[in-house]
Design an enzyme around this catalytic site. Structure first.
Site, PDB file in Angstrom:
ATOM      1  N   GLU A   1       0.831  -1.206   0.000  1.00  0.00           N
ATOM      2  CA  GLU A   1       0.000   0.000   0.000  1.00  0.00           C
ATOM      3  C   GLU A   1       0.869   1.261   0.000  1.00  0.00           C
ATOM      4  O   GLU A   1       1.838   1.360   0.759  1.00  0.00           O
ATOM      5  CB  GLU A   1      -0.897  -0.024   1.244  1.00  0.00           C
ATOM      6  CG  GLU A   1      -1.795   1.180   1.411  1.00  0.00           C
ATOM      7  CD  GLU A   1      -2.646   1.101   2.672  1.00  0.00           C
ATOM      8  OE1 GLU A   1      -3.588   1.885   2.794  1.00  0.00           O
ATOM      9  OE2 GLU A   1      -2.355   0.242   3.543  1.00  0.00           O
TER      10      GLU A   1
ATOM     11  N   LYS B   1      -9.014   2.895  -2.569  1.00  0.00           N
ATOM     12  CA  LYS B   1      -9.393   2.356  -1.260  1.00  0.00           C
ATOM     13  C   LYS B   1     -10.755   2.904  -0.869  1.00  0.00           C
ATOM     14  O   LYS B   1     -11.022   4.107  -0.986  1.00  0.00           O
ATOM     15  CB  LYS B   1      -8.341   2.743  -0.218  1.00  0.00           C
ATOM     16  CG  LYS B   1      -8.486   2.062   1.135  1.00  0.00           C
ATOM     17  CD  LYS B   1      -7.257   2.371   1.996  1.00  0.00           C
ATOM     18  CE  LYS B   1      -7.268   1.643   3.308  1.00  0.00           C
ATOM     19  NZ  LYS B   1      -6.027   1.886   4.084  1.00  0.00           N
TER      20      LYS B   1
ATOM     21  N   CYS C   1      -5.903  -2.990   2.086  1.00  0.00           N
ATOM     22  CA  CYS C   1      -5.732  -3.003   3.548  1.00  0.00           C
ATOM     23  C   CYS C   1      -7.071  -3.028   4.287  1.00  0.00           C
ATOM     24  O   CYS C   1      -7.707  -4.068   4.393  1.00  0.00           O
ATOM     25  CB  CYS C   1      -4.869  -1.810   3.966  1.00  0.00           C
ATOM     26  SG  CYS C   1      -4.143  -1.998   5.618  1.00  0.00           S
TER      27      CYS C   1
END
Length: 577
Positions: free
Chosen positions: A46, A114, A150
């Protein structure tokens, strides 16, 4: 026709926040290694080009532009027919800034954003990024790959959307910092998403220290039946090849390394060493200097420094005064010899007595008290900072979490320093981890094997030696009790009455809570240190300095519906929903 074999290189690496050019080159070299291994695709973590967490740096337009330009250069290089790349960066799209993950292949860029932005504990992503829409998979050479980022796997929505839109496997880039017990949490979350989706999952995590945070790597692979197909090492970089095959029931990882990772106190120690090493290296200090007092805290910090940097880059200094015992002088010397470091003795009588002489006109007629004790500590802090200024070495400060909690430390004295590797370890944990280091050291440690902390340091009563026959327990509860009370107040946020119910004295618990609150101003000025527990000071626990609240230890109030009705408390009805 889609292929039935896929070779993915996992790049568990240690990027540096803000070093976009360095991170770009690191990615380029990793891709070359992936090509040598025969990979079709190389996966990074990430925000790799920025490194994680870059905090408010990502809001700077020039930084965004630099990351974007680096990505475009890497994308052009994938036109050579070599491995594709999956890599993270901040991505500006109109007025929105996203935490993005990009597929680079055949010169083209495909981006996903994200969705779930964490805003708890050490995370503050809602401050820096906009949430993206629910994503579909990316198409890599005919294979539909889901790339939840994540936090996107910590609830089920994103993975559910990916599964419903045809994802065949999940490649999850992470910037997940270490704390005790985190490995089990990750496996639990990943297993839940695999079970729900029926898809295999790669959990790739960043490694390395960034200020207080340590990223432990420890990346892993789960097949669709939740079996462990691959495990990368913890606390070290690795580029490994994984081989995937598509059968009747979908994709499965058939080849990947399975390493053993450190757990418990071994993981805590490894995290402290890595955090200290990267803080020194990434800030380009030539080495470190610390006061070696003959006590347990400075001894374990010296051992960590040697394991992190090697003995040639660690300078230990004993700074004795008239209250320093011969036992402490011997213990400090024995520890320095065991570690193989440079060791100097610089007595502090002249500077301390010089301060006292300068202050005598103001202090005349007043009794000696903690003020004079603190002059000793502040003289030591000044000398260590002078050594740092002259030679460039960073001062390592050595206060443990028990002391930092209750303010048993001298601001502008023993709190002086650039970094504290044991800031998040309670006193009894320091003893236990010191005993551990005498029989074990982590892979890659640069210090000697065997006993490096003399047995006498482990067995003697702790003391600051600021007055005759002083012991820590003169001012504090026994550390066995203090640490458990502090865990209740800090990590668990328990009421005073809850802690008393465990068998601790009410007045003692109230005293500890009071000390915890009034020491906040010191902690705000303390050096950063490695986060080891679930709730450290600074990143996690954020309390006001001005704070008059005190828990008086009353038993928790129980809801009384009759009283609520009598007081006219409004009830929620259908019209209120």
């Amino acid at each position: 026709m889609a292929q039935n074999t896929l070779k993915i290189a996992l790049a568990q690496l240690n990027p540096i926040v803000g070093d976009v050019a360095g991170n770009e080159e690191k990615a380029r070299q990793a891709r070359a290694e992936a090509a040598r291994l025969g990979a079709d695709l190389v996966m990074f973590t990430e925000q790799f080009l920025a490194a994680y967490p870059a905090e408010d740096l990502v809001l700077k337009p020039a930084f965004q532009d630099t990351c974007r330009a680096a990505l475009e250069r890497l994308a052009r290089e994938t036109a050579d027919g070599g491995p594709g790349m999956l890599i993270g960066l901040p991505w500006r799209e109109g007025d929105a800034l996203y935490n993005a993950y990009a597929l680079l292949d055949n010169g083209a860029i495909t981006v996903r954003y994200k969705v779930d932005l964490p805003n708890y504990d050490v995370f503050d992503e809602k401050r820096n990024f906009d949430p993206g829409p629910l994503p579909g998979p990316v198409n890599f050479r005919g294979i539909r790959i889901g790339v939840p980022i994540c936090e996107d796997i910590w609830s089920g929505d994103v993975v559910e959307c990916l599964a419903e839109t045809g994802a065949e496997l999940l490649l999850v880039p992470n910037g997940s910092p270490y704390h005790r017990g985190k490995t089990d949490e990750r496996f639990s979350i990943a297993s839940a998403r695999v079970t729900e989706s029926g898809l295999p999952l790669v959990y790739l995590n960043q490694v390395g220290g960034q200020d207080e945070l340590v990223f432990d790597g420890a990346s892993f692979i789960l097949n669709a039946d939740c079996s462990l197909a691959g495990q990368l090492p913890a606390f070290e970089e690795a580029i490994v090849l994984t081989v995937w095959e598509k059968g009747e029931e979908g994709w499965a990882c058939r080849e990947a390394p399975v390493e053993t990772v450190e757990e418990g106190r071994e993981a805590d120690y490894a995290a402290c060493v890595l955090g200290l090493r990267d803080y020194v290296e990434k800030n380009r200090f030539p080495g470190v200097v610390l006061g070696l007092s003959g006590g347990i805290d400075s001894a374990i910090c010296a051992a960590m420094a040697v394991d992190a940097l090697g003995p040639d880059r660690v300078h230990c200094v004993m700074l004795p005064y008239r209250y320093t015992s011969g036992e402490s002088l011997k213990d400090a010397e024995d520890c320095a010899k065991a570690l193989g470091v440079r060791y100097d003795i610089l007595p502090i009588a002249e500077p301390v007595e010089g301060f006292e002489a300068a202050l005598q006109p103001l202090f005349a007629g007043r009794e000696r008290d903690i003020t004079e004790e603190n002059l000793q500590s502040r003289a030591r802090g000044t000398i260590l900072m002078a050594i740092s200024n002259k030679f460039g070495a960073m001062v390592v400060t050595t206060g443990n979490k028990s002391e930092m909690s209750v303010g048993y430390a001298t601001i502008y004295g023993d709190m002086n320093g650039g970094f504290n590797p044991i800031k998040d370890l309670y006193k009894m944990e320091v003893y236990r981890i010191s005993a551990l280091r005498n029989r074990w050291k982590p892979d890659g440690a640069l210090g000697p094997d065997g006993i490096v902390i003399p047995e006498n340091i482990l067995s003697k009563a702790p003391t600051a030696e600021l007055r005759e026959n002083q012991k820590d327990q003169d001012s504090l509860p026994p550390y066995e009790d203090l640490d458990e009370i502090l865990r209740g107040l800090v990590e668990e946020e328990l009421r005073v009455s809850d802690i008393v119910a465990k068998g601790y004295d009410l007045e003692v618990v109230k005293k500890v809570e009071r000390l915890l609150y009034i020491a906040e101003y010191k902690r705000r000025q303390a050096a950063p240190g490695v986060k080891v527990t679930r709730k450290n000071f600074g990143r996690d626990r954020r309390y006001p300095i001005v704070n008059r609240f005190r828990d008086q230890g009353l038993v928790a109030h129980r809801k009384d519906e009759a009283l609520e009705r009598a007081m006219g408390k409004p009830r929620v009805g259908p019209q209120d929903v």
